[in-house]
Design a protein around this motif. Structure first.
Motif, short mmCIF file in Angstrom:
data_model
loop_
_atom_site.label_atom_id
_atom_site.label_comp_id
_atom_site.label_asym_id
_atom_site.label_seq_id
_atom_site.Cartn_x
_atom_site.Cartn_y
_atom_site.Cartn_z
N LEU A 58 0.97 -1.27 0.14
CA LEU A 58 -0.13 -0.06 0.12
C LEU A 58 0.84 1.23 0.03
O LEU A 58 1.78 1.21 0.51
CB LEU A 58 -0.88 0.07 1.26
N VAL A 69 -5.27 5.99 -0.18
CA VAL A 69 -4.66 4.49 -0.26
C VAL A 69 -4.73 3.99 -1.55
O VAL A 69 -5.76 3.80 -2.37
CB VAL A 69 -5.26 3.76 0.84
N GLY A 71 -2.64 0.70 -3.98
CA GLY A 71 -1.79 -0.13 -3.99
C GLY A 71 -2.33 -1.48 -4.60
O GLY A 71 -3.19 -1.40 -5.22
#
Ligand SMILES: [Zn+2]
Ligand SMILES: [Zn+2]
Length: 203
Positions: A58, A69, A71
């Protein structure tokens, strides 16, 4: 003032602490970790086995409204071949992206949010929120994984499925596998008799 009964437990594997990230917009932090898969993650035909490894990579980025966020998550998938019913295991990698907004930011943006207006309340519940320095990645992870799961898992693209006559897996039998009484009308009749017999036995 307290956060309304929605506290997060930092010991939960999918709860991420952003304390080290800070709240200055632009600061970034990379978080890589392996977490055990939560219960009931999957669809009727494919599941991530509970407790199996999910590898998270992440990038947390502090922005004005909260923490962005992005990822990937890698998980193991297990299911049943949609044609021959053999167990199937596969690796699944999905992209994650979610903005977790600061709770205080949210309150400031909605003056007079004490009213119980149905639509407004539902909207607030949909929005992923930070709880103090914590956010819960689980709903994001679930949505991303379930969306990428195959509707019909296959043991291989060319799986021949099962023989309609005897139920043998066609990839396991001779290529000229066939039955004397292959007439579908007889097969249908035989099936009717079997189910009729089953019904009588129950009575
Ligand atoms: Zn198969
Ligand atoms: Zn057969």
């Amino acid at each position: 003032m307290t956060v309304s009964g929605h506290r997060l437990d930092p010991r939960q594997p999918l709860v991420v602490d952003t304390h080290e990230l800070g709240r200055r917009p632009g600061s970034m932090r990379r978080v890589t970790k392996t977490v055990p898969a939560p219960e009931n993650l999957g669809t009727p035909v494919a599941q991530v086995p509970p407790g199996s490894d999910i590898v998270l990579d992440l990038r947390l980025e502090s922005v004005m409204e909260g923490v962005l966020v992005t990822g990937t998550a890698q998980a193991t998938l297990s299911g049943e071949c949609g044609r021959c019913l053999e167990p199937v295991t596969d690796e699944l990698e999905v992209d994650l992206q979610e903005l977790f907004v600061y709770s205080d930011e949210r309150l400031r943006g909605k003056p007079g949010s004490g009213s119980h207006n149905g639509a407004g309340v539902a909207d607030e519940d949909e929005e992923p929120k930070m709880v103090e320095d914590l956010f819960d990645l689980e709903p994001t992870l679930r949505d991303a994984l379930v969306l990428e799961m195959p509707l019909t898992p296959l043991c291989n693209e060319d799986c021949g499925g099962l023989c309609a006559g005897c139920g043998a897996r066609l990839d396991d039998v001779e290529p000229d596998h066939s039955h004397e009484l292959a007439d579908p009308r007889w097969a249908a009749l035989a099936q009717l008799r079997t189910s009729a017999a089953g019904t009588t036995e129950e009575n």
